[in-house]
Scaffold this motif. Structure first.
Motif, PDB file in Angstrom:
ATOM      1  N   GLY A  70     -64.789 -52.574 -39.447  1.00 17.85           N
ATOM      2  CA  GLY A  70     -65.144 -51.710 -40.565  1.00 17.85           C
ATOM      3  C   GLY A  70     -64.008 -51.563 -41.563  1.00 17.85           C
ATOM      4  O   GLY A  70     -64.228 -51.573 -42.781  1.00 17.85           O
ATOM      5  N   PHE A  71     -62.803 -51.430 -41.062  1.00 19.82           N
ATOM      6  CA  PHE A  71     -61.626 -51.318 -41.921  1.00 19.82           C
ATOM      7  C   PHE A  71     -61.434 -52.594 -42.731  1.00 19.82           C
ATOM      8  O   PHE A  71     -61.143 -52.548 -43.933  1.00 19.82           O
ATOM      9  N   CYS A  72     -61.618 -53.744 -42.100  1.00 19.67           N
ATOM     10  CA  CYS A  72     -61.452 -55.028 -42.788  1.00 19.67           C
ATOM     11  C   CYS A  72     -62.498 -55.216 -43.879  1.00 19.67           C
ATOM     12  O   CYS A  72     -62.202 -55.792 -44.936  1.00 19.67           O
ATOM     13  N   ARG A  73     -63.715 -54.743 -43.642  1.00 19.95           N
ATOM     14  CA  ARG A  73     -64.754 -54.847 -44.672  1.00 19.95           C
ATOM     15  C   ARG A  73     -64.350 -54.099 -45.933  1.00 19.95           C
ATOM     16  O   ARG A  73     -64.574 -54.575 -47.055  1.00 19.95           O
ATOM     17  N   VAL A  74     -63.743 -52.929 -45.757  1.00 19.57           N
ATOM     18  CA  VAL A  74     -63.289 -52.140 -46.906  1.00 19.57           C
ATOM     19  C   VAL A  74     -62.218 -52.907 -47.683  1.00 19.57           C
ATOM     20  O   VAL A  74     -62.253 -52.976 -48.919  1.00 19.57           O
ATOM     21  N   ILE A  75     -61.269 -53.491 -46.977  1.00 21.15           N
ATOM     22  CA  ILE A  75     -60.189 -54.235 -47.634  1.00 21.15           C
ATOM     23  C   ILE A  75     -60.747 -55.420 -48.416  1.00 21.15           C
ATOM     24  O   ILE A  75     -60.395 -55.639 -49.586  1.00 21.15           O
ATOM     25  N   LYS A  76     -61.619 -56.198 -47.795  1.00 29.14           N
ATOM     26  CA  LYS A  76     -62.164 -57.389 -48.463  1.00 29.14           C
ATOM     27  C   LYS A  76     -62.988 -57.008 -49.695  1.00 29.14           C
ATOM     28  O   LYS A  76     -62.937 -57.701 -50.716  1.00 29.14           O
ATOM     29  N   LYS A  77     -63.725 -55.895 -49.602  1.00 27.69           N
ATOM     30  CA  LYS A  77     -64.500 -55.444 -50.757  1.00 27.69           C
ATOM     31  C   LYS A  77     -63.578 -55.032 -51.900  1.00 27.69           C
ATOM     32  O   LYS A  77     -63.821 -55.383 -53.065  1.00 27.69           O
ATOM     33  N   ASN A 109     -53.136 -60.271 -35.497  1.00 27.47           N
ATOM     34  CA  ASN A 109     -54.536 -60.661 -35.364  1.00 27.47           C
ATOM     35  C   ASN A 109     -55.494 -59.469 -35.338  1.00 27.47           C
ATOM     36  O   ASN A 109     -56.618 -59.584 -34.848  1.00 27.47           O
ATOM     37  N   LEU A 110     -55.061 -58.326 -35.853  1.00 28.74           N
ATOM     38  CA  LEU A 110     -55.921 -57.145 -35.808  1.00 28.74           C
ATOM     39  C   LEU A 110     -57.241 -57.379 -36.537  1.00 28.74           C
ATOM     40  O   LEU A 110     -58.269 -56.793 -36.183  1.00 28.74           O
ATOM     41  N   GLU A 133     -51.958 -47.282 -32.271  1.00 33.67           N
ATOM     42  CA  GLU A 133     -51.043 -46.924 -31.192  1.00 33.67           C
ATOM     43  C   GLU A 133     -51.394 -47.674 -29.907  1.00 33.67           C
ATOM     44  O   GLU A 133     -50.517 -48.103 -29.161  1.00 33.67           O
ATOM     45  N   ARG A 134     -52.676 -47.852 -29.641  1.00 34.48           N
ATOM     46  CA  ARG A 134     -53.101 -48.609 -28.459  1.00 34.48           C
ATOM     47  C   ARG A 134     -52.641 -50.059 -28.548  1.00 34.48           C
ATOM     48  O   ARG A 134     -52.152 -50.632 -27.573  1.00 34.48           O
ATOM     49  N   GLU A 135     -52.798 -50.654 -29.735  1.00 39.59           N
ATOM     50  CA  GLU A 135     -52.384 -52.044 -29.923  1.00 39.59           C
ATOM     51  C   GLU A 135     -50.878 -52.194 -29.743  1.00 39.59           C
ATOM     52  O   GLU A 135     -50.397 -53.184 -29.169  1.00 39.59           O
ATOM     53  N   THR A 184     -56.076 -63.154 -43.764  1.00 39.74           N
ATOM     54  CA  THR A 184     -55.476 -64.227 -42.960  1.00 39.74           C
ATOM     55  C   THR A 184     -54.599 -63.682 -41.837  1.00 39.74           C
ATOM     56  O   THR A 184     -54.367 -64.383 -40.849  1.00 39.74           O
ATOM     57  N   SER A 185     -54.107 -62.473 -41.994  1.00 41.54           N
ATOM     58  CA  SER A 185     -53.310 -61.841 -40.940  1.00 41.54           C
ATOM     59  C   SER A 185     -53.277 -60.338 -41.166  1.00 41.54           C
ATOM     60  O   SER A 185     -53.350 -59.868 -42.305  1.00 41.54           O
ATOM     61  N   MET A 186     -53.179 -59.595 -40.062  1.00 45.24           N
ATOM     62  CA  MET A 186     -53.096 -58.130 -40.133  1.00 45.24           C
ATOM     63  C   MET A 186     -52.363 -57.638 -38.892  1.00 45.24           C
ATOM     64  O   MET A 186     -52.670 -58.070 -37.781  1.00 45.24           O
ATOM     65  N   TRP A 187     -51.387 -56.766 -39.099  1.00 44.29           N
ATOM     66  CA  TRP A 187     -50.600 -56.283 -37.964  1.00 44.29           C
ATOM     67  C   TRP A 187     -50.170 -54.837 -38.175  1.00 44.29           C
ATOM     68  O   TRP A 187     -50.069 -54.355 -39.299  1.00 44.29           O
TER      69      TRP A 187
END
Length: 215
Positions: A71-78, A62-63, A40-42, A99-102
């Motif tokens: 931390g959220f991205c680490r979960v996704i990549k794993k 670019n999130l 919501e802030r973004e 490569t992208s996240m929004w």
């Protein structure tokens, strides 16, 4: 092919191709990492002009570069790495790169048109909340026939579309080429989500094919 006692011919069914959709329930991750608050802030910070009540709002893609989402991205990549190696059985040398996240805010009556995600191997969506009125994400069968016979019961062979509901803390990963959309939101409550694309970095095809390249 088999023949039953009453003479009926029953063919064997071979499911030779399959389109996988991977669903993971990351229980509690939204509250633990304050994902909805960050989203919501973004959305507020990226608001460049007056937003109409029916407009779909999106953040910059670019999130994945922001420390708050690390931390959220680490979960996704794993998860994607595990899917690549253990389920798809791709070579274990590949590394998952977002490569992208929004972020998305889908208000009342707004919808996401039917589309695919280009230039990536996997795509996905995450839901930080839920509402029984929120629309699902619809996936469409590739190369589906234009002929539409009347069916007595929908099954995996005759359906041209599959629906996945919006559930809090659910992460859905799918092939980037798979067409999907989200119907109009009938709820007075905004439907939030985070979308992303992932590329597996490494060599594609063997050198001897003369078609090898590195992504």
């Amino acid at each position: 092919m088999n023949t039953t006692h009453d003479g009926k011919i029953v063919p064997q069914v071979h499911n030779i191709f399959s389109v996988p959709i991977f669903v993971t329930h990351l229980k509690g991750i939204t509250d633990k990492l304050k994902i909805k608050d960050l989203l919501e802030r973004e959305l507020v910070e990226n608001r460049k002009e007056e937003v109409k009540p029916w407009d779909i709002e999106q953040t910059n893609p670019n999130l994945h570069t922001k420390a708050e989402f690390e931390g959220f991205c680490r979960v996704i990549k794993k998860l994607v790495s595990g899917i690549s190696e253990n389920i798809m059985e791709f070579d274990g040398s590949y590394s998952a790169e977002i490569t992208s996240m929004w972020g998305n805010r889908q208000p009342y009556s707004a919808h996401f048109r039917r589309h695919t995600h280009h230039n990536n191997l996997f795509s996905g969506v995450f839901y930080p909340d839920e509402n029984k009125e929120f629309p699902p994400i619809n996936f469409y069968r590739p190369l589906y026939s234009d002929f539409a016979p009347t069916v007595s019961k929908n099954n995996r062979y005759n359906s041209g579309m599959s629906r996945m509901p919006t559930k809090k803390d659910h992460l859905i990963i799918f092939p980037s080429w798979l067409e999907h959309d989200i119907p109009s939101n009938p709820s007075k409550e905004d439907r939030f989500s985070i979308s992303f694309n992932v590329m597996m970095r490494g060599k594609y095809q063997e050198d001897k094919t003369n078609q090898s390249t590195i992504f």
